[in-house]
Design a protein around this motif. Sequence first.
Motif, PDB file in Angstrom:
ATOM      1  N   ASN A  99      -5.207  -1.521   8.258  1.00  0.00           N
ATOM      2  CA  ASN A  99      -3.896  -2.392   7.523  1.00  0.00           C
ATOM      3  C   ASN A  99      -2.811  -2.809   8.224  1.00  0.00           C
ATOM      4  O   ASN A  99      -2.500  -3.927   8.245  1.00  0.00           O
ATOM      5  CB  ASN A  99      -3.221  -1.232   6.462  1.00  0.00           C
ATOM      6  CG  ASN A  99      -2.461  -1.916   5.100  1.00  0.00           C
ATOM      7  OD1 ASN A  99      -2.865  -2.977   4.683  1.00  0.00           O
ATOM      8  ND2 ASN A  99      -1.015  -1.690   5.222  1.00  0.00           N
TER       9      ASN A  99
ATOM     10  N   THR B 121       1.584   3.800   6.246  1.00  0.00           N
ATOM     11  CA  THR B 121       1.413   2.699   6.922  1.00  0.00           C
ATOM     12  C   THR B 121       2.539   2.235   7.394  1.00  0.00           C
ATOM     13  O   THR B 121       3.580   2.365   6.752  1.00  0.00           O
ATOM     14  CB  THR B 121       0.746   1.646   6.240  1.00  0.00           C
ATOM     15  OG1 THR B 121       0.378   0.438   6.778  1.00  0.00           O
ATOM     16  CG2 THR B 121       1.346   1.316   4.802  1.00  0.00           C
TER      17      THR B 121
ATOM     18  N   ARG C  58       0.830  -1.279   0.047  1.00  0.00           N
ATOM     19  CA  ARG C  58       0.129  -0.047  -0.029  1.00  0.00           C
ATOM     20  C   ARG C  58       0.769   1.081  -0.030  1.00  0.00           C
ATOM     21  O   ARG C  58       1.840   1.517   1.053  1.00  0.00           O
ATOM     22  CB  ARG C  58      -0.800   0.143   1.205  1.00  0.00           C
ATOM     23  CG  ARG C  58      -1.836  -1.044   1.174  1.00  0.00           C
ATOM     24  CD  ARG C  58      -3.035  -0.884   2.143  1.00  0.00           C
ATOM     25  NE  ARG C  58      -4.000   0.198   1.603  1.00  0.00           N
ATOM     26  CZ  ARG C  58      -5.244   0.296   2.089  1.00  0.00           C
ATOM     27  NH1 ARG C  58      -5.717  -0.629   3.042  1.00  0.00           N
ATOM     28  NH2 ARG C  58      -5.788   1.470   1.923  1.00  0.00           N
ATOM     29  N   ILE C  59       0.558   2.133  -0.743  1.00  0.00           N
ATOM     30  CA  ILE C  59       1.181   3.637  -0.843  1.00  0.00           C
ATOM     31  C   ILE C  59       0.085   4.663  -0.886  1.00  0.00           C
ATOM     32  O   ILE C  59       0.146   5.749  -1.075  1.00  0.00           O
ATOM     33  CB  ILE C  59       2.189   3.594  -2.060  1.00  0.00           C
ATOM     34  CG1 ILE C  59       1.199   3.533  -3.534  1.00  0.00           C
ATOM     35  CG2 ILE C  59       3.468   2.777  -1.648  1.00  0.00           C
ATOM     36  CD1 ILE C  59       2.329   4.087  -4.558  1.00  0.00           C
ATOM     37  N   ASP C  60      -1.386   4.263  -0.759  1.00  0.00           N
ATOM     38  CA  ASP C  60      -2.471   5.126  -0.751  1.00  0.00           C
ATOM     39  C   ASP C  60      -2.625   5.739   0.490  1.00  0.00           C
ATOM     40  O   ASP C  60      -3.385   6.644   0.999  1.00  0.00           O
ATOM     41  CB  ASP C  60      -3.717   4.333  -1.206  1.00  0.00           C
ATOM     42  CG  ASP C  60      -3.949   3.120  -0.493  1.00  0.00           C
ATOM     43  OD1 ASP C  60      -3.246   2.554   0.129  1.00  0.00           O
ATOM     44  OD2 ASP C  60      -5.243   2.882  -0.440  1.00  0.00           O
ATOM     45  N   GLU C  61      -1.985   5.279   1.639  1.00  0.00           N
ATOM     46  CA  GLU C  61      -1.998   5.720   2.941  1.00  0.00           C
ATOM     47  C   GLU C  61      -0.722   5.393   3.818  1.00  0.00           C
ATOM     48  O   GLU C  61       0.108   4.641   3.264  1.00  0.00           O
ATOM     49  CB  GLU C  61      -3.297   5.265   3.560  1.00  0.00           C
ATOM     50  CG  GLU C  61      -3.018   3.785   3.912  1.00  0.00           C
ATOM     51  CD  GLU C  61      -4.253   3.000   4.689  1.00  0.00           C
ATOM     52  OE1 GLU C  61      -5.370   3.437   4.727  1.00  0.00           O
ATOM     53  OE2 GLU C  61      -3.873   2.100   5.592  1.00  0.00           O
TER      54      GLU C  61
END
Length: 204
Positions: free
Chosen positions: A182, A160, A155-158
């Motif tokens: 996540n 984390t 994931r790179i949309d938030e």
Amino acid sequence: MRVLIVYYSMYGHIRKMAEAVAEGVSEVAGAEAVLRRVPETLSEEVLEKMGALEAQKSFAHVPIATVDELASADAIIFGTPTRLGNMCGQMRQFQDGTGELWAKGALVGKVGSVFASSATQHGGQESTILSFHTTLLHQGMIVVGLPYSFQGQMRIDEITGVSPYGASTIAGGQGERMPSQNELAAARFQGKHVATIASKLARK
Ligand SMILES: Cc1cc2nc3c(=O)[nH]c(=O)nc-3n(C[C@H](O)[C@H](O)[C@H](O)COP(=O)(O)O)c2cc1C
């Protein structure tokens, strides 16, 4: 099959992750997740100054880990907050009490795994987990991380935590951020992954 989850948490971030790890362990047939805290080394006065006394009191019902019970576990998953890029002193003290187990080779061949928490995004989660692995390797443990088959790793949309070395969470400078969905999913995945491997080893 008994999977011990041994952790220290000052404000509750690692505790929340530990509970998610336990959920993941429990998804594996025949696996029992056992949650344990390492002993506190700080006085109430110091904990109060650090704003941690109330949180510590709310953890009081979780049994304290003993060194001896490590030997009877099939796998051990350790959780620690980052302290200057390493495991916390409470966890180090506990590990330093395992010399007798080391002398007997009591943990040789057991699965070991680590999850972590830091205040900042790049504040040492990976170094904390990797340096902890050194201790596990000295005990002869089989080190297990968090594979990329955990999709949330990508994931790179938030913002984390989480790395191939293990689940992790970003707590924020004031501890204001609790583990995200996540990060909790990563912790569950790691628990299940460790228990699955340990159960395969137990059958051999
Ligand atoms: C002495 C000390 C050292 C710390 N060192 C770091 C650090 O190097 N990097 C970082 O991002 N956070 C650091 N922190 C923040 C802790 O990692 C953070 O409070 C912890 O991950 C929160 O988890 P917990 O509530 O389970 O204890 C430090 C905190 C203390 C008290």
